[in-house]
Design an enzyme around this catalytic site. Sequence first.
Site, mmCIF file in Angstrom:
data_model
loop_
_atom_site.group_PDB
_atom_site.id
_atom_site.type_symbol
_atom_site.label_atom_id
_atom_site.label_comp_id
_atom_site.label_asym_id
_atom_site.label_seq_id
_atom_site.Cartn_x
_atom_site.Cartn_y
_atom_site.Cartn_z
ATOM 1 N N GLY A 196 0.825 -1.211 0.000
ATOM 2 C CA GLY A 196 0.000 0.000 0.000
ATOM 3 C C GLY A 196 0.850 1.248 0.000
ATOM 4 O O GLY A 196 2.082 1.189 0.105
ATOM 5 N N ARG A 197 0.153 2.396 -0.133
ATOM 6 C CA ARG A 197 0.791 3.709 -0.027
ATOM 7 C C ARG A 197 2.101 3.808 -0.805
ATOM 8 O O ARG A 197 3.127 4.207 -0.260
ATOM 9 C CB ARG A 197 1.043 4.056 1.441
ATOM 10 C CG ARG A 197 -0.236 4.340 2.188
ATOM 11 C CD ARG A 197 0.029 4.933 3.551
ATOM 12 N NE ARG A 197 -1.225 5.361 4.171
ATOM 13 C CZ ARG A 197 -1.315 5.862 5.398
ATOM 14 N NH1 ARG A 197 -0.241 5.990 6.134
ATOM 15 N NH2 ARG A 197 -2.471 6.234 5.874
ATOM 16 N N GLY A 198 2.050 3.498 -2.075
ATOM 17 C CA GLY A 198 3.286 3.496 -2.847
ATOM 18 C C GLY A 198 3.285 4.497 -3.994
ATOM 19 O O GLY A 198 3.408 4.069 -5.125
#
Length: 382
Positions: free
Chosen positions: A252-254
């Site tokens: 996530g959050r990439g």
Amino acid sequence: MFSFNLLPWALVALTPALVAAIGDPFGQAAGTTGGGSATPATPSSNAELEEWLSDSTARVIVLDSIFDFTGTEGTTTGTACAPWTCSPDPQLAIDSNSWCENYQPDATTSTVTYDSAGPSPLVVGSNKTLLGSGSNGGIKGKGLKITDGSNIIIQNIKITDINAQYVWGGDALQIDGGSNIWIDHNYFQHIGRQMVVTGYGAVTKTTFSNNVFNGEGTYSATCNGRHYWVGLFLGGGDQITFALNYLYKTSGRGPHVGGTDGYYQDVHIYNNYFVDIEGHAIDAGVGAKVLAEGNYFNTVTTPLLEDDGEAYVPSSDEVSACSATIGRTCVANTFTSSGTPSTNVANALAGFTDSVSEGATILTAQEAADYVQANAGVGIVN
Ligand SMILES: *[C@@H]1O[C@H](CO)[C@@H](O)[C@H](O)[C@H]1NC(C)=O
């Protein structure tokens, strides 16, 4: 045939071993000089490193080994909660500032002991270069924090092992307000919370380049051996280049850009190599404008999460739409064994009408994939 030597930042490979930062910052951080011509020096202790990073002297600080802060401040025993109930090995969340009561009131709690050094980062002042020597210079058990700093280079540094079992156990690199910051050729792994994060203060003229974000680890918010909290850009006016980075085994959050009403960010994400991502890569929340081009997504479940922000992540049949706003066609992203973005918003392009974004040198996605695998991370530039 693509030649690496056409890239100004690739010339570093031809430069003899210098001790100042190596290569030229590009993208938003162009012109950053860090500690400039200060005499390079290696601190003799953790305490000296802490002092040199935070004082008001321009410095070139060279790390030729790992400065390990694990255990140096003892341990803390306190409450944690379990927001994720998946298995195996979910991360737990330390109850910092009553976070569990406020956001996870129904989660099961337990008593945990964690390393006290993790949540309190080293302060980095202005006019600093922090440079690793060889492939094993860095900081362990504690991260770095820039608050309203300017003219800072962090290059060829490993930051690892910060309470990886626990959310709120520490970030690797926080920037809350700042400009002229170049984060280049570093390596991040086994972090409790964010590998890199900006706070609400504007972070401008900043480039993250050639970094390795290795998400592989035991504890995970998604219980798949992959780190969720990779990059988060939240500031009120962030203007960031995120290029030539290597992200793998994350979930996530990439990166995640935006997500708070009243704050806005322009993040140009190009020529990164995303591989083996079980979850999502880019997430543009409210306030975000993201242009992602020339990236290679290899085995990425969700290259672009559906969220409230504006992101333009074109495939080859969508690149020509860029011309009307930024005066050139975009460079296509490649999606191999990956999902494809379903929510491209052309209005995102309005965030990239500055000369840096319009004039960026952008490789094809295939060239980027090859370049990044050979050149990202530590042990390359110095
Ligand atoms: C950084 O360097 C600039 C230029 O020399 C100087 O004006 C500024 O005061 C320095 N900042 C700090 C915090 O020392």
